[in-house]
Motif scaffolding. Structure first.
Motif, PDB file in Angstrom:
ATOM      1  N   SER A   1      -6.361  48.821 -12.793  1.00  0.00           N
ATOM      2  CA  SER A   1      -5.165  48.531 -11.371  1.00  0.00           C
ATOM      3  C   SER A   1      -4.005  47.625 -12.272  1.00  0.00           C
ATOM      4  O   SER A   1      -4.364  47.265 -13.350  1.00  0.00           O
ATOM      5  CB  SER A   1      -5.765  47.672 -10.248  1.00  0.00           C
ATOM      6  OG  SER A   1      -5.965  46.433 -10.631  1.00  0.00           O
ATOM      7  N   GLN A   2      -2.933  47.811 -11.437  1.00  0.00           N
ATOM      8  CA  GLN A   2      -2.057  46.935 -12.116  1.00  0.00           C
ATOM      9  C   GLN A   2      -2.133  45.552 -12.125  1.00  0.00           C
ATOM     10  O   GLN A   2      -1.092  44.935 -12.134  1.00  0.00           O
ATOM     11  CB  GLN A   2      -0.715  47.605 -11.339  1.00  0.00           C
ATOM     12  CG  GLN A   2      -0.444  48.947 -11.799  1.00  0.00           C
ATOM     13  CD  GLN A   2       0.343  49.617 -11.006  1.00  0.00           C
ATOM     14  OE1 GLN A   2       1.469  48.840 -10.621  1.00  0.00           O
ATOM     15  NE2 GLN A   2       0.406  51.010 -10.967  1.00  0.00           N
ATOM     16  N   LYS A   3      -3.096  44.956 -11.581  1.00  0.00           N
ATOM     17  CA  LYS A   3      -3.320  43.386 -11.533  1.00  0.00           C
ATOM     18  C   LYS A   3      -3.297  42.897 -12.694  1.00  0.00           C
ATOM     19  O   LYS A   3      -3.290  41.495 -12.976  1.00  0.00           O
ATOM     20  CB  LYS A   3      -4.474  43.186 -10.526  1.00  0.00           C
ATOM     21  CG  LYS A   3      -4.460  43.757  -9.136  1.00  0.00           C
ATOM     22  CD  LYS A   3      -5.678  43.400  -8.485  1.00  0.00           C
ATOM     23  CE  LYS A   3      -5.623  43.969  -7.056  1.00  0.00           C
ATOM     24  NZ  LYS A   3      -5.821  45.232  -6.895  1.00  0.00           N
TER      25      LYS A   3
ATOM     26  N   CYS B   1       8.696  45.345 -17.925  1.00  0.00           N
ATOM     27  CA  CYS B   1       7.750  44.679 -18.612  1.00  0.00           C
ATOM     28  C   CYS B   1       8.202  43.809 -19.483  1.00  0.00           C
ATOM     29  O   CYS B   1       9.472  43.564 -19.736  1.00  0.00           O
ATOM     30  CB  CYS B   1       6.970  45.572 -19.588  1.00  0.00           C
ATOM     31  SG  CYS B   1       7.715  46.483 -20.590  1.00  0.00           S
ATOM     32  N   LYS B   2       7.392  42.853 -20.236  1.00  0.00           N
ATOM     33  CA  LYS B   2       7.880  41.769 -21.073  1.00  0.00           C
ATOM     34  C   LYS B   2       7.857  42.331 -22.493  1.00  0.00           C
ATOM     35  O   LYS B   2       6.845  42.999 -23.074  1.00  0.00           O
ATOM     36  CB  LYS B   2       6.786  40.742 -20.930  1.00  0.00           C
ATOM     37  CG  LYS B   2       6.587  39.902 -19.704  1.00  0.00           C
ATOM     38  CD  LYS B   2       5.429  39.025 -19.633  1.00  0.00           C
ATOM     39  CE  LYS B   2       5.058  38.693 -18.396  1.00  0.00           C
ATOM     40  NZ  LYS B   2       3.805  37.808 -18.256  1.00  0.00           N
TER      41      LYS B   2
ATOM     42  N   LEU C   1       2.408  45.050 -20.542  1.00  0.00           N
ATOM     43  CA  LEU C   1       2.626  45.901 -19.634  1.00  0.00           C
ATOM     44  C   LEU C   1       1.502  45.726 -18.378  1.00  0.00           C
ATOM     45  O   LEU C   1       0.249  45.190 -18.740  1.00  0.00           O
ATOM     46  CB  LEU C   1       1.823  47.500 -19.967  1.00  0.00           C
ATOM     47  CG  LEU C   1       2.806  48.025 -21.251  1.00  0.00           C
ATOM     48  CD1 LEU C   1       2.345  49.532 -21.385  1.00  0.00           C
ATOM     49  CD2 LEU C   1       4.471  48.266 -20.953  1.00  0.00           C
ATOM     50  N   ASN C   2       1.903  46.132 -17.087  1.00  0.00           N
ATOM     51  CA  ASN C   2       0.950  46.167 -15.899  1.00  0.00           C
ATOM     52  C   ASN C   2       0.635  47.258 -15.629  1.00  0.00           C
ATOM     53  O   ASN C   2       0.032  47.657 -14.576  1.00  0.00           O
ATOM     54  CB  ASN C   2       1.885  45.316 -14.733  1.00  0.00           C
ATOM     55  CG  ASN C   2       1.715  43.879 -14.940  1.00  0.00           C
ATOM     56  OD1 ASN C   2       1.876  43.339 -15.795  1.00  0.00           O
ATOM     57  ND2 ASN C   2       1.145  43.339 -13.841  1.00  0.00           N
ATOM     58  N   GLU C   3       0.849  48.596 -16.407  1.00  0.00           N
ATOM     59  CA  GLU C   3       0.512  49.760 -16.103  1.00  0.00           C
ATOM     60  C   GLU C   3      -0.140  50.326 -17.624  1.00  0.00           C
ATOM     61  O   GLU C   3      -0.011  49.726 -18.298  1.00  0.00           O
ATOM     62  CB  GLU C   3       1.830  50.562 -15.417  1.00  0.00           C
ATOM     63  CG  GLU C   3       3.084  50.456 -16.408  1.00  0.00           C
ATOM     64  CD  GLU C   3       4.125  51.300 -15.963  1.00  0.00           C
ATOM     65  OE1 GLU C   3       3.925  52.200 -15.151  1.00  0.00           O
ATOM     66  OE2 GLU C   3       5.197  51.137 -16.311  1.00  0.00           O
ATOM     67  N   GLY C   4      -0.389  51.570 -17.448  1.00  0.00           N
ATOM     68  CA  GLY C   4      -1.104  51.928 -18.603  1.00  0.00           C
ATOM     69  C   GLY C   4      -1.195  53.401 -18.654  1.00  0.00           C
ATOM     70  O   GLY C   4      -2.045  54.343 -18.671  1.00  0.00           O
TER      71      GLY C   4
ATOM     72  N   ARG D   1      -0.634  57.019 -23.684  1.00  0.00           N
ATOM     73  CA  ARG D   1       0.416  56.823 -24.938  1.00  0.00           C
ATOM     74  C   ARG D   1       1.495  56.195 -24.541  1.00  0.00           C
ATOM     75  O   ARG D   1       2.795  56.517 -25.147  1.00  0.00           O
ATOM     76  CB  ARG D   1       0.470  58.063 -25.610  1.00  0.00           C
ATOM     77  CG  ARG D   1      -0.792  58.652 -26.388  1.00  0.00           C
ATOM     78  CD  ARG D   1      -0.495  60.093 -26.855  1.00  0.00           C
ATOM     79  NE  ARG D   1       0.256  59.917 -28.326  1.00  0.00           N
ATOM     80  CZ  ARG D   1      -0.135  59.639 -29.300  1.00  0.00           C
ATOM     81  NH1 ARG D   1      -1.450  59.436 -29.558  1.00  0.00           N
ATOM     82  NH2 ARG D   1       0.819  59.544 -30.547  1.00  0.00           N
ATOM     83  N   GLN D   2       1.618  55.094 -23.510  1.00  0.00           N
ATOM     84  CA  GLN D   2       2.763  54.675 -22.975  1.00  0.00           C
ATOM     85  C   GLN D   2       3.866  53.918 -23.858  1.00  0.00           C
ATOM     86  O   GLN D   2       5.019  54.109 -24.312  1.00  0.00           O
ATOM     87  CB  GLN D   2       2.697  53.777 -21.791  1.00  0.00           C
ATOM     88  CG  GLN D   2       3.821  53.517 -21.075  1.00  0.00           C
ATOM     89  CD  GLN D   2       3.545  52.544 -19.834  1.00  0.00           C
ATOM     90  OE1 GLN D   2       2.515  52.973 -19.118  1.00  0.00           O
ATOM     91  NE2 GLN D   2       4.353  51.764 -19.605  1.00  0.00           N
ATOM     92  N   VAL D   3       3.045  52.952 -24.684  1.00  0.00           N
ATOM     93  CA  VAL D   3       4.017  51.944 -25.442  1.00  0.00           C
ATOM     94  C   VAL D   3       4.453  53.145 -26.645  1.00  0.00           C
ATOM     95  O   VAL D   3       5.601  52.870 -27.137  1.00  0.00           O
ATOM     96  CB  VAL D   3       2.955  51.127 -26.355  1.00  0.00           C
ATOM     97  CG1 VAL D   3       3.860  50.344 -27.419  1.00  0.00           C
ATOM     98  CG2 VAL D   3       2.580  50.065 -25.315  1.00  0.00           C
TER      99      VAL D   3
END
Length: 195
Positions: free
Chosen positions: A74-76, A115-116, A148-151, A154-156
């Motif tokens: 989850s995005q937590k 994101c940071k 990230l708080n999401e995933g 291959r997002q990065v």
């Protein structure tokens, strides 16, 4: 009568480059692939929490608890990555990444959530990768931290490519408050709980 209590197993591993984040081959085409089960004798119902693609390495959590997997995915829970990118990344591009960039996802364009991101001043002290990364003769590279708080899949890699700085090496160093620390490639540590 006391309710039946399931004793779940939890593991922290340093996934090596070249391994899939799964335990068995589900297709003949993957016959020559490497799987997590080659690193340790995990319980039969173990699952990776979130995945790292074959060319990515670093911190991966393994559990037999589906609820724990859902919570972490989850995005937590933050996930922090160190990415070595092709080129000398600028402050302007870092700001673009922070605000979110458009990437392809499931055949449509998706704007990543804020994101940071920051540029690392020094090369991180990471174990040497099994497959050599191109050297300085091919031009400069930069190391950045992305949290990230999401995933997305291959997002990065998709994010750094979208701003013109393809990822050469990607290492997940943190999930929530669990850090890679001094772990070495292929290490597996059993823990009582994650959080």
């Amino acid at each position: 009568m006391e309710a039946f209590k399931v004793n779940h197993k939890h593991f922290i591993i340093y996934k090596p480059y070249g391994y899939l984040s799964q335990f068995i081959s589900n297709a003949n085409k993957q016959r020559n692939k490497k799987f997590l089960g080659e690193l340790y004798n995990f319980p039969e119902n173990a699952m990776a929490i979130g995945r790292l693609d074959e060319k990515s390495e670093g911190l991966l959590l393994i559990t037999t608890d589906g609820k724990m997997s859902d919570f972490v995915n989850s995005q937590k829970v933050e996930k922090e990555y160190y990415a070595q990118v092709d080129g000398d990344i600028s402050t302007k591009v870092i700001e673009q990444l922070k605000l979110g960039v458009k990437i392809g996802f499931n055949g449509t364009k998706y704007k990543t959530k804020p994101c940071k991101v920051f540029k690392l001043s020094d090369i991180p002290d990471l174990p040497k990768r099994s497959k050599k990364i191109r050297d300085g003769r091919h031009g400069p590279t930069s190391w950045i931290s992305i949290t990230l708080n999401e995933g997305k899949f291959r997002q990065v890699r998709k994010m750094t490519s979208a701003v013109g700085f393809p990822t050469l090496r990607l290492v997940r160093i943190r999930v929530g408050n669990i850090n890679l620390g001094a772990m070495q490639v292929g290490d597996v540590i059993e823990v009582d709980e994650f959080f």
